[in-house]
Scaffold this motif. Structure first.
Motif, short mmCIF file in Angstrom:
data_model
loop_
_atom_site.label_atom_id
_atom_site.label_comp_id
_atom_site.label_asym_id
_atom_site.label_seq_id
_atom_site.Cartn_x
_atom_site.Cartn_y
_atom_site.Cartn_z
N PRO A 215 0.86 -1.28 -0.21
CA PRO A 215 0.03 0.02 -0.09
C PRO A 215 0.89 1.21 0.14
O PRO A 215 1.88 1.32 0.78
CB PRO A 215 -0.71 0.01 1.44
CG PRO A 215 -0.12 -0.86 2.22
CD PRO A 215 0.81 -1.82 1.47
N LEU A 216 0.35 2.10 -0.89
CA LEU A 216 1.14 3.64 -0.86
C LEU A 216 -0.02 4.70 -0.70
O LEU A 216 -0.76 4.79 -1.57
CB LEU A 216 1.95 3.76 -1.80
CG LEU A 216 2.60 5.32 -2.16
CD1 LEU A 216 3.46 5.64 -1.12
CD2 LEU A 216 3.26 5.20 -3.71
N MET A 217 0.02 5.51 0.51
CA MET A 217 -0.92 6.56 0.63
C MET A 217 -0.26 7.71 0.34
O MET A 217 0.98 8.05 1.02
CB MET A 217 -1.71 6.38 1.78
CG MET A 217 -2.78 7.44 2.07
SD MET A 217 -3.33 7.62 3.71
CE MET A 217 -1.91 8.90 4.35
N ILE A 218 -0.86 8.86 -0.36
CA ILE A 218 -0.47 10.11 -0.41
C ILE A 218 -1.45 11.09 0.27
O ILE A 218 -2.44 11.00 -0.31
CB ILE A 218 -0.05 10.56 -1.85
CG1 ILE A 218 0.92 9.48 -2.43
CG2 ILE A 218 0.55 11.98 -2.06
CD1 ILE A 218 2.40 9.64 -2.12
N ALA A 219 -0.97 11.90 1.15
CA ALA A 219 -1.88 12.83 1.59
C ALA A 219 -1.70 13.98 0.81
O ALA A 219 -0.82 14.51 0.29
CB ALA A 219 -1.51 13.18 3.18
N SER A 223 -7.39 20.50 -3.02
CA SER A 223 -7.32 21.45 -4.17
C SER A 223 -7.02 20.76 -5.32
O SER A 223 -6.50 19.98 -5.29
CB SER A 223 -6.62 22.76 -3.76
OG SER A 223 -5.33 22.46 -3.55
N ALA A 224 -7.25 21.53 -6.52
CA ALA A 224 -6.80 20.71 -7.66
C ALA A 224 -5.12 20.87 -7.50
O ALA A 224 -4.34 19.68 -8.26
CB ALA A 224 -7.36 21.55 -8.92
N ALA A 225 -4.33 21.81 -7.13
CA ALA A 225 -2.97 22.00 -7.05
C ALA A 225 -2.45 20.82 -6.03
O ALA A 225 -1.55 20.30 -6.42
CB ALA A 225 -2.67 23.32 -6.42
N GLY A 226 -3.33 20.50 -5.28
CA GLY A 226 -3.00 19.42 -4.04
C GLY A 226 -3.07 18.14 -4.99
O GLY A 226 -2.13 17.39 -4.63
N GLY A 227 -3.84 18.05 -5.83
CA GLY A 227 -3.85 16.85 -6.54
C GLY A 227 -2.74 16.51 -7.53
O GLY A 227 -2.19 15.60 -7.54
N ARG A 228 -2.37 17.65 -8.18
CA ARG A 228 -1.32 17.83 -9.21
C ARG A 228 -0.12 17.36 -8.12
O ARG A 228 0.95 16.63 -8.51
CB ARG A 228 -1.15 19.08 -9.88
CG ARG A 228 -2.24 19.24 -10.71
CD ARG A 228 -1.86 20.38 -11.67
NE ARG A 228 -2.00 21.81 -11.10
CZ ARG A 228 -2.90 22.52 -10.79
NH1 ARG A 228 -4.25 21.98 -11.13
NH2 ARG A 228 -2.90 23.59 -10.04
N ASP A 229 0.25 17.98 -7.15
CA ASP A 229 1.43 17.74 -6.39
C ASP A 229 1.30 16.13 -5.73
O ASP A 229 2.48 15.63 -5.81
CB ASP A 229 1.32 18.73 -4.90
CG ASP A 229 1.72 20.09 -5.41
OD1 ASP A 229 2.33 20.42 -6.54
OD2 ASP A 229 1.31 20.79 -4.51
N ALA A 230 0.22 15.62 -5.40
CA ALA A 230 0.08 14.49 -5.05
C ALA A 230 0.61 13.27 -6.03
O ALA A 230 1.12 12.19 -5.83
CB ALA A 230 -1.23 14.08 -4.43
N LEU A 231 0.03 13.59 -7.29
CA LEU A 231 0.33 12.46 -8.39
C LEU A 231 2.01 12.81 -8.55
O LEU A 231 2.64 11.54 -8.82
CB LEU A 231 -0.46 13.10 -9.69
CG LEU A 231 -0.05 12.00 -10.75
CD1 LEU A 231 -0.93 10.78 -10.45
CD2 LEU A 231 -0.79 12.50 -12.21
#
Length: 355
Positions: A215-219, A223-231
């Motif tokens: 398992p790998l979880m990213i917090a 926000s959309a910017a948060g999603g880009r950073d998470a990816l």
């Protein structure tokens, strides 16, 4: 519109007598009461909610305590609210939304002390939520839409996160995915003990481990910017990822945007599944999101019905129910490595880190 003064003149009594009939604050003779009620009927007088509340010792107002930020309510949260509001209205109650979170107990204490609420529904529940203690201390009936860590003596309705996450992971594993990343809510949300974030984190670990997968979880920030950073972080930590599972509606659109920026197709290169999502939100994306659809409207309705049982019967019977999200397969999930066609027929998967 008739007033209390009009009723008093028609009935030949004082305004204070009309008030006593409405509120029950003083005994009134049956004959006088009959005259006042007859005048009210003739004039089609509608006493205000405060007067009716004084007469019945009820305000017929339910409070929905739900913290909000500048983003306001999304479609998925709105489903909870509309389900609750419809159930309250059907029972002759008003539902009032109050943006009181777990960190605003003084404001909640002031509100509850005024006895304007017959009962309260709590949303965005933390594992240790001080709002529960305040309402219990002031003897305000309450029902949680969510769960604290210790639910002894508490009525609640909530999403069955264990089953929801397990069903989502099973869907992706059946498609052939082995490297699945979970994008959760923000680090601060997790640190503050937000129940869904912590329960899905643990459920993801259990579901992946059950399949023998890491398992790998990213917090991610909400926000959309948060999603880009998470990816971007996900590709740094797992360059071979083929699927993203997300419970962060604001971030999921940033995830889709970042995949497009990298030239990666959905679902041909990377599948995306959104959890606790409304159909309205899922259909906004291109392609439409495969989603674990939130039972928000049903949870809101059941919560109000449970709260009204506590209020009307003064019942101590505790009611606890979990409802899972339901998988709805749309266009964002498919077998890995199928960009440009069916599995095995398309071009090679682009390099994940390509910019």
């Amino acid at each position: 519109m008739a007033t209390m003064q009009d009723v008093a003149r028609r009935a030949g009594v004082s305004v204070s007598t009309v008030s006593y009939v409405l509120t029950g604050a003083r005994p009134i003779s049956q004959a006088t009461r009959a005259k006042v009620l007859s005048a009210m009927a003739e004039l089609d007088y509608q006493p205000n909610a405060m007067a009716r509340g004084l007469a019945s010792r009820r305000s017929r107002i339910l409070g929905l305590l739900m913290p909000m930020d500048e983003r306001g309510l999304g479609a998925t949260e709105t489903a909870f609210v509309t389900g609750a509001a419809a159930a309250a209205s059907a029972a002759g109650y008003h539902l009032v939304l109050s943006p009181i979170g777990a960190g605003e107990v003084d404001e909640l204490r002031r509100l509850a002390s005024q006895r304007m609420l017959d009962g309260a529904l709590l949303m965005e529940v933390q594992l240790d939520d001080p709002r529960v203690d305040v309402l219990r201390e002031l003897s305000v009936p309450l029902v949680l839409i969510g769960r604290t860590a210790d639910t002894t003596g508490l009525s609640y309705v909530d999403i069955d996160f264990d089953r929801t996450v397990r069903d989502a992971v099973d869907h992706l594993v059946r498609l052939g995915h082995r490297r699945i990343v979970y994008v959760n809510h923000s680090p601060a949300t997790i640190a503050h003990g937000y129940g869904p974030a912590l329960r899905t984190r643990d459920a993801f670990v259990a579901a992946m481990s059950g399949h023998g997968l890491d398992p790998l979880m990213i917090a991610a920030e909400d926000s959309a910017a948060g999603g880009r950073d998470a990816l971007s972080e996900a590709f740094d930590r797992a360059p071979d990822l083929s699927a993203v599972l997300a419970m962060n509606e604001s971030a999921v659109f940033g995830i889709l945007g970042e995949l497009a920026r990298r030239g990666l197709a959905v679902p041909g290169d990377v599948s995306v599944v959104s959890m606790v999502t409304s159909p309205q939100v899922a259909e906004l994306a291109t392609p439409a999101l495969t989603a674990m659809t939130s039972p928000g409207s049903a949870l809101g309705r059941i919560a109000v019905e449970t709260l009204l049982r506590h209020i009307d019967a003064d019942s101590g019977e505790i009611y606890q129910q979990l409802l899972p999200c339901v998988l709805e397969v749309r266009g964002s999930s498919g077998p890995p490595g199928t960009a440009g066609g069916a599995a095995g027929d398309g071009p090679a998967r682009p390099t994940p880190g390509r910019t």
